[in-house]
Write a protein that holds these residues in place. Structure first.
Motif, PDB file in Angstrom:
ATOM      1  N   GLN A  66       0.867  -1.183   0.000  1.00 61.44           N
ATOM      2  CA  GLN A  66       0.000   0.000   0.000  1.00 61.44           C
ATOM      3  C   GLN A  66       0.900   1.227   0.000  1.00 61.44           C
ATOM      4  OE1 GLN A  66      -3.237   0.119   2.859  1.00 61.44           O
ATOM      5  NE2 GLN A  66      -3.218   2.361   2.850  1.00 61.44           N
ATOM      6  N   ASP A  68       0.225   4.441  -0.723  1.00 60.27           N
ATOM      7  CA  ASP A  68      -0.414   5.512   0.040  1.00 60.27           C
ATOM      8  C   ASP A  68      -1.904   5.203   0.081  1.00 60.27           C
ATOM      9  OD1 ASP A  68      -1.467   6.265  -2.422  1.00 60.27           O
ATOM     10  OD2 ASP A  68      -0.010   7.873  -2.714  1.00 60.27           O
ATOM     11  N   GLU A  69      -2.713   6.165   0.490  1.00 60.89           N
ATOM     12  CA  GLU A  69      -4.138   5.897   0.641  1.00 60.89           C
ATOM     13  C   GLU A  69      -4.840   5.685  -0.699  1.00 60.89           C
ATOM     14  OE1 GLU A  69      -5.185  10.666   1.128  1.00 60.89           O
ATOM     15  OE2 GLU A  69      -5.486   9.266   2.782  1.00 60.89           O
ATOM     16  N   THR A 115      -0.991   4.842   6.645  1.00 59.15           N
ATOM     17  CA  THR A 115      -1.569   4.708   5.299  1.00 59.15           C
ATOM     18  C   THR A 115      -0.533   4.453   4.208  1.00 59.15           C
ATOM     19  OG1 THR A 115      -1.446   7.118   5.006  1.00 59.15           O
ATOM     20  CG2 THR A 115      -3.527   6.209   5.840  1.00 59.15           C
TER      21      THR A 115
END
Length: 263
Positions: A66, A68-69, A115
């Motif tokens: 992941q 970033d968001e 995040t």
């Protein structure tokens, strides 16, 4: 000047360079925030390069990263119960001292946040276990054989990559390095004499990389950079060759490209 930072972590994504930049920023902020602002609040050539060396006993796996968001990708990670070695080289004494002292105070770096850069949903942290100053190889001759520790990126004025086996490579390399050496905080003037480049054992490298600004501008999670890896002979003025040895060769050295070793 170059240092070796011994880092303990059980996993590291291949997509790590932007987080090393964050580590460097965080360390400088702790020890010399004025210098950190000078480097990163201005669009200047960074006076350093770095590379990360994975341990010999390791496994390569695919994991969900992941970034970033907004972005999650599947990519390779390195699994190990050992240590990773981060090598940093610079021409700037203030940078190395600031980084050294900042890392001593930092001790632990959060590679992941809530995040960003989660691996299979897990956070990663890096423990700074040891920092040592390395001896550099003296450069007194006009010809040196270098080995790339991280790929050398050479791009023309239209940002198109140039490969070692292209006829224009030497010309573009000279233009890039002349421009970088003219930076006031690097040398303040260009090459003393033209560089002569001869590939010995070279190959093309494709490297995944990511930056927040790239993601926001393109809407894509990663960029693909074309670099040059291997062993090559470089001729030029010894003073220039020494600077290239310290700051790295090519562009994007401050993002973990172009670090070389003398053979």
């Amino acid at each position: 000047m170059r240092i070796k930072i011994l880092i303990k972590s059980n996993k590291v994504p291949f997509l790590y360079r932007h987080r090393v930049v964050s580590l460097i920023k965080e360390a400088l902020k702790k020890s010399d925030s004025d210098y950190k602002d000078f480097l990163y609040n201005n669009q200047i050539t960074k006076p350093f390069s770095f590379n990360l060396v994975f341990p010999q006993k390791r496994q390569i796996q695919t994991a969900k990263i992941q970034i970033d968001e907004n972005f999650e990708i599947e990519d390779k990670i390195v699994i190990s119960d050992g240590y990773f070695s981060l090598f940093v080289s610079s021409i700037d004494y203030r940078f190395i001292i600031g980084l050294f002292n900042g890392l001593k105070r930092l001790k632990t770096f959060q590679f992941s946040s809530n995040t960003d850069m989660l691996v299979n949903g897990e956070k990663i942290s890096w423990q700074i276990k040891n920092i040592s100053v390395l001896n550099e190889r003296p450069i007194k001759k006009e010809t040196v054989i270098f080995k790339t520790n991280s790929p050398v990126i050479v791009e023309d004025r239209d940002d198109r990559p140039v490969l070692f086996n292209e006829e224009r490579f030497e010309k573009e390399l000279n233009e890039v390095m002349d421009r970088i050496l003219k930076s006031p905080h690097i040398k303040g003037k260009g090459l003393e004499k033209p560089l002569r480049f001869k590939p010995l054992v070279m190959k093309k490298s494709i490297i995944k990389h990511t930056l927040k600004s790239f993601r926001e501008h393109t809407g894509k999670p990663v960029m693909y950079l074309t670099g040059n890896s291997g062993v090559f002979k470089l001729s030029g003025h010894p003073e220039d060759l020494k600077i290239l040895y310290e700051v790295g060769i090519g562009t994007k050295t401050g993002q973990g490209f172009g670090m070389v070793e003398v053979l």
